[in-house]
Design a protein around this motif. Structure first.
Motif, PDB file in Angstrom:
ATOM      1  N   LEU A   1       0.859  -1.174   0.000  1.00 24.88           N
ATOM      2  CA  LEU A   1       0.000   0.000   0.000  1.00 24.88           C
ATOM      3  C   LEU A   1       0.897   1.226   0.000  1.00 24.88           C
ATOM      4  CD1 LEU A   1      -2.777  -0.915   2.605  1.00 24.88           C
ATOM      5  CD2 LEU A   1      -2.807  -1.204   0.119  1.00 24.88           C
ATOM      6  N   TRP A   2       0.477   2.266  -0.706  1.00 27.80           N
ATOM      7  CA  TRP A   2       1.278   3.484  -0.822  1.00 27.80           C
ATOM      8  C   TRP A   2       0.555   4.620  -0.110  1.00 27.80           C
ATOM      9  CZ3 TRP A   2       6.088   3.348  -3.044  1.00 27.80           C
ATOM     10  CH2 TRP A   2       6.408   2.145  -3.685  1.00 27.80           C
ATOM     11  N   GLU A   3       1.207   5.165   0.904  1.00 25.27           N
ATOM     12  CA  GLU A   3       0.612   6.209   1.737  1.00 25.27           C
ATOM     13  C   GLU A   3       1.195   7.571   1.378  1.00 25.27           C
ATOM     14  OE1 GLU A   3       0.308   7.486   6.472  1.00 25.27           O
ATOM     15  OE2 GLU A   3       1.831   6.051   5.782  1.00 25.27           O
ATOM     16  N   VAL A   4       0.310   8.526   1.138  1.00 27.02           N
ATOM     17  CA  VAL A   4       0.709   9.915   0.925  1.00 27.02           C
ATOM     18  C   VAL A   4       0.315  10.705   2.171  1.00 27.02           C
ATOM     19  CG1 VAL A   4       0.399  11.989  -0.463  1.00 27.02           C
ATOM     20  CG2 VAL A   4       0.359   9.736  -1.559  1.00 27.02           C
ATOM     21  N   GLU A   5       1.291  11.359   2.778  1.00 20.09           N
ATOM     22  CA  GLU A   5       1.031  12.271   3.895  1.00 20.09           C
ATOM     23  C   GLU A   5       1.289  13.684   3.406  1.00 20.09           C
ATOM     24  OE1 GLU A   5       3.317  11.513   7.396  1.00 20.09           O
ATOM     25  OE2 GLU A   5       1.485  11.063   8.484  1.00 20.09           O
ATOM     26  N   HIS A   6       0.353  14.610   3.636  1.00 18.53           N
ATOM     27  CA  HIS A   6       0.548  15.968   3.150  1.00 18.53           C
ATOM     28  C   HIS A   6      -0.222  16.945   4.026  1.00 18.53           C
ATOM     29  CE1 HIS A   6      -3.552  16.288   1.480  1.00 18.53           C
ATOM     30  NE2 HIS A   6      -3.410  14.992   1.155  1.00 18.53           N
ATOM     31  N   THR A   7       0.081  18.226   3.802  1.00 23.63           N
ATOM     32  CA  THR A   7      -0.612  19.295   4.526  1.00 23.63           C
ATOM     33  C   THR A   7      -1.371  20.199   3.559  1.00 23.63           C
ATOM     34  OG1 THR A   7       1.405  20.647   4.462  1.00 23.63           O
ATOM     35  CG2 THR A   7       1.041  19.297   6.429  1.00 23.63           C
ATOM     36  N   ALA A   8      -1.689  19.685   2.372  1.00 21.12           N
ATOM     37  CA  ALA A   8      -2.457  20.456   1.384  1.00 21.12           C
ATOM     38  C   ALA A   8      -3.939  20.398   1.725  1.00 21.12           C
ATOM     39  CB  ALA A   8      -2.196  19.910  -0.020  1.00 21.12           C
ATOM     40  N   THR A   9      -4.282  20.894   2.896  1.00 22.37           N
ATOM     41  CA  THR A   9      -5.658  20.919   3.395  1.00 22.37           C
ATOM     42  C   THR A   9      -6.022  22.366   3.739  1.00 22.37           C
ATOM     43  OG1 THR A   9      -4.772  20.414   5.599  1.00 22.37           O
ATOM     44  CG2 THR A   9      -5.603  18.568   4.297  1.00 22.37           C
ATOM     45  N   PRO A  10      -7.299  22.694   3.783  1.00 24.70           N
ATOM     46  CA  PRO A  10      -7.704  24.088   4.035  1.00 24.70           C
ATOM     47  C   PRO A  10      -7.118  24.669   5.319  1.00 24.70           C
ATOM     48  CG  PRO A  10      -9.576  22.811   3.252  1.00 24.70           C
ATOM     49  CD  PRO A  10      -8.466  21.832   3.476  1.00 24.70           C
ATOM     50  N   ASP A  11      -7.005  23.841   6.367  1.00 24.55           N
ATOM     51  CA  ASP A  11      -6.495  24.351   7.636  1.00 24.55           C
ATOM     52  C   ASP A  11      -5.040  23.972   7.890  1.00 24.55           C
ATOM     53  OD1 ASP A  11      -6.887  21.674   7.923  1.00 24.55           O
ATOM     54  OD2 ASP A  11      -8.134  21.786   9.721  1.00 24.55           O
ATOM     55  N   GLY A  12      -4.384  23.365   6.891  1.00 27.78           N
ATOM     56  CA  GLY A  12      -2.970  23.034   7.034  1.00 27.78           C
ATOM     57  C   GLY A  12      -2.681  21.803   7.869  1.00 27.78           C
ATOM     58  N   ARG A  13      -3.733  21.059   8.241  1.00 27.37           N
ATOM     59  CA  ARG A  13      -3.497  19.863   9.057  1.00 27.37           C
ATOM     60  C   ARG A  13      -2.935  18.729   8.201  1.00 27.37           C
ATOM     61  NH1 ARG A  13      -7.074  15.709   8.420  1.00 27.37           N
ATOM     62  NH2 ARG A  13      -8.891  16.162   7.104  1.00 27.37           N
ATOM     63  N   HIS A  14      -2.323  17.748   8.835  1.00 28.95           N
ATOM     64  CA  HIS A  14      -1.818  16.579   8.129  1.00 28.95           C
ATOM     65  C   HIS A  14      -2.984  15.690   7.689  1.00 28.95           C
ATOM     66  CE1 HIS A  14       2.138  17.685   9.728  1.00 28.95           C
ATOM     67  NE2 HIS A  14       2.633  16.872   8.798  1.00 28.95           N
ATOM     68  N   MET A  15      -2.879  15.183   6.470  1.00 27.84           N
ATOM     69  CA  MET A  15      -3.899  14.293   5.922  1.00 27.84           C
ATOM     70  C   MET A  15      -3.218  13.049   5.366  1.00 27.84           C
ATOM     71  SD  MET A  15      -6.692  15.108   2.923  1.00 27.84           S
ATOM     72  CE  MET A  15      -7.827  13.860   2.318  1.00 27.84           C
ATOM     73  N   CYS A  16      -3.849  11.908   5.538  1.00 28.03           N
ATOM     74  CA  CYS A  16      -3.323  10.636   5.052  1.00 28.03           C
ATOM     75  C   CYS A  16      -4.206  10.110   3.930  1.00 28.03           C
ATOM     76  CB  CYS A  16      -3.256   9.628   6.204  1.00 28.03           C
ATOM     77  SG  CYS A  16      -3.004   7.914   5.682  1.00 28.03           S
ATOM     78  N   GLU A  17      -3.594   9.718   2.814  1.00 26.86           N
ATOM     79  CA  GLU A  17      -4.288   9.058   1.725  1.00 26.86           C
ATOM     80  C   GLU A  17      -3.550   7.758   1.410  1.00 26.86           C
ATOM     81  OE1 GLU A  17      -4.883  11.617  -1.631  1.00 26.86           O
ATOM     82  OE2 GLU A  17      -5.271  13.375  -0.384  1.00 26.86           O
ATOM     83  N   VAL A  18      -4.264   6.725   1.023  1.00 26.36           N
ATOM     84  CA  VAL A  18      -3.664   5.417   0.758  1.00 26.36           C
ATOM     85  C   VAL A  18      -4.129   4.910  -0.603  1.00 26.36           C
ATOM     86  CG1 VAL A  18      -3.461   3.009   1.522  1.00 26.36           C
ATOM     87  CG2 VAL A  18      -3.496   4.855   3.205  1.00 26.36           C
ATOM     88  N   TYR A  19      -3.178   4.386  -1.371  1.00 30.28           N
ATOM     89  CA  TYR A  19      -3.455   3.897  -2.721  1.00 30.28           C
ATOM     90  C   TYR A  19      -2.838   2.515  -2.922  1.00 30.28           C
ATOM     91  CZ  TYR A  19      -4.736   8.756  -3.419  1.00 30.28           C
ATOM     92  OH  TYR A  19      -5.337   9.979  -3.293  1.00 30.28           O
ATOM     93  N   LEU A  20      -3.328   1.815  -3.945  1.00 30.15           N
ATOM     94  CA  LEU A  20      -2.855   0.463  -4.213  1.00 30.15           C
ATOM     95  C   LEU A  20      -1.592   0.428  -5.057  1.00 30.15           C
ATOM     96  CD1 LEU A  20      -6.180  -1.488  -4.900  1.00 30.15           C
ATOM     97  CD2 LEU A  20      -4.530  -1.916  -3.059  1.00 30.15           C
ATOM     98  N   SER A  21      -1.210   1.542  -5.670  1.00 28.25           N
ATOM     99  CA  SER A  21      -0.010   1.564  -6.493  1.00 28.25           C
ATOM    100  C   SER A  21       0.761   2.860  -6.277  1.00 28.25           C
ATOM    101  CB  SER A  21      -0.356   1.414  -7.977  1.00 28.25           C
ATOM    102  OG  SER A  21      -1.004   2.578  -8.460  1.00 28.25           O
ATOM    103  N   GLU A  22       2.053   2.807  -6.541  1.00 29.31           N
ATOM    104  CA  GLU A  22       2.883   4.004  -6.436  1.00 29.31           C
ATOM    105  C   GLU A  22       2.446   5.042  -7.467  1.00 29.31           C
ATOM    106  OE1 GLU A  22       7.607   5.349  -6.484  1.00 29.31           O
ATOM    107  OE2 GLU A  22       7.032   3.302  -7.036  1.00 29.31           O
TER     108      GLU A  22
END
Length: 248
Positions: A212-233
């Motif tokens: 599983l490929w996890e993307v962690e980023h702060t590209a959110t309206p309030d700048g908080r950390h967000m986690c997204e998970v995908y099946l491929s790179e």
């Protein structure tokens, strides 16, 4: 519109070894680490990410020689590489570690061992090189892997995250490994944003592997950390590109 899922307080990702920890471990085992310039060590102390890969290896009659490439990504976008030589002096003895600043120094040190260095692979089947290995082998650890998979999927906030079928498959995982992948979105996006990409590799009872490929980023309206998970790179990197483009 968001898709309902089990809610709870955000759980920070379980990070692999940090760049500083990896550097300290490398220098701690190298017999000649004192020879490295101080300015190089100071640069590496501020690294953002790191990666290690097998460069070449030779094993024969109890003797071993392996070389590794360790690369650190710095804040200015540049990279610094250190070369590690691992070898033993007598058949079956414990390995010794040395570290060098450039590949030429590494070759000189390896040549003194008296083992084949540039012998063609056709003449020496036991000589392995990075180009002969399509992907690095995972080093799995058995540590509540099924629970790790469950928590990873639970904190994923993207609507197209892996579903129940993947969750059921990973509920049988016997081991896992987490590694950080290099690479940022093609567009830098708004200043202050951060992106990180992790591969969570799982070993199943039948010996197959799934990642599983996890993307962690702060590209959110309030700048908080967000986690997204995908099946491929590829899907994960495309998601990073889209986020960066919208925030640019």
């Amino acid at each position: 519109m968001s898709v309902p899922y089990e809610t709870e307080a955000y759980e920070p990702a379980e990070s692999p070894e940090s760049p500083e920890e990896h550097l300290a471990r490398l220098l701690g085992r190298a017999l000649n680490s004192f020879e490295l310039p101080d300015e190089v060590i100071l640069h590496l102390d501020c690294a953002l990410a790191h990666d290690s890969s097998l460069h070449s290896a030779y094993h024969s009659s109890g003797l071993r020689r392996e070389t590794y490439r360790h690369t650190w990504l710095l804040a200015d976008g540049s990279a610094v590489t250190l070369w590690e030589l691992v070898h033993n002096s007598t058949p079956g003895s414990a390995p010794e570690h040395e570290v060098y600043l450039d590949e030429e120094e590494l070759r000189t040190a390896a040549a003194r061992l008296g083992m084949p260095t540039d012998t063609p692979e056709a003449e020496l089947p036991t000589l392995m090189r990075l180009r002969a290995i399509p992907e690095p082998r995972h080093v799995f650890a058995s540590d509540d892997s099924a629970d790790h998979a469950r928590r990873l999927l639970r904190r994923a906030e993207n609507p197209d995250r892996p579903g129940a079928e993947t969750a059921a498959l990973l509920a049988t995982a016997t081991a896992h490994e987490i590694t950080q992948a290099f690479g940022r979105p093609g567009r830098a996006g708004r200043a202050g944003l951060s992106y990180a990409l992790y591969e969570h590799a799982f070993l199943l009872p039948d010996g197959t592997e799934i990642s599983l490929w996890e993307v962690e980023h702060t590209a959110t309206p309030d700048g908080r950390h967000m986690c997204e998970v995908y099946l491929s790179e590829e899907a994960a990197r495309e998601a990073m590109e889209r986020r960066a483009a919208r925030q640019g």
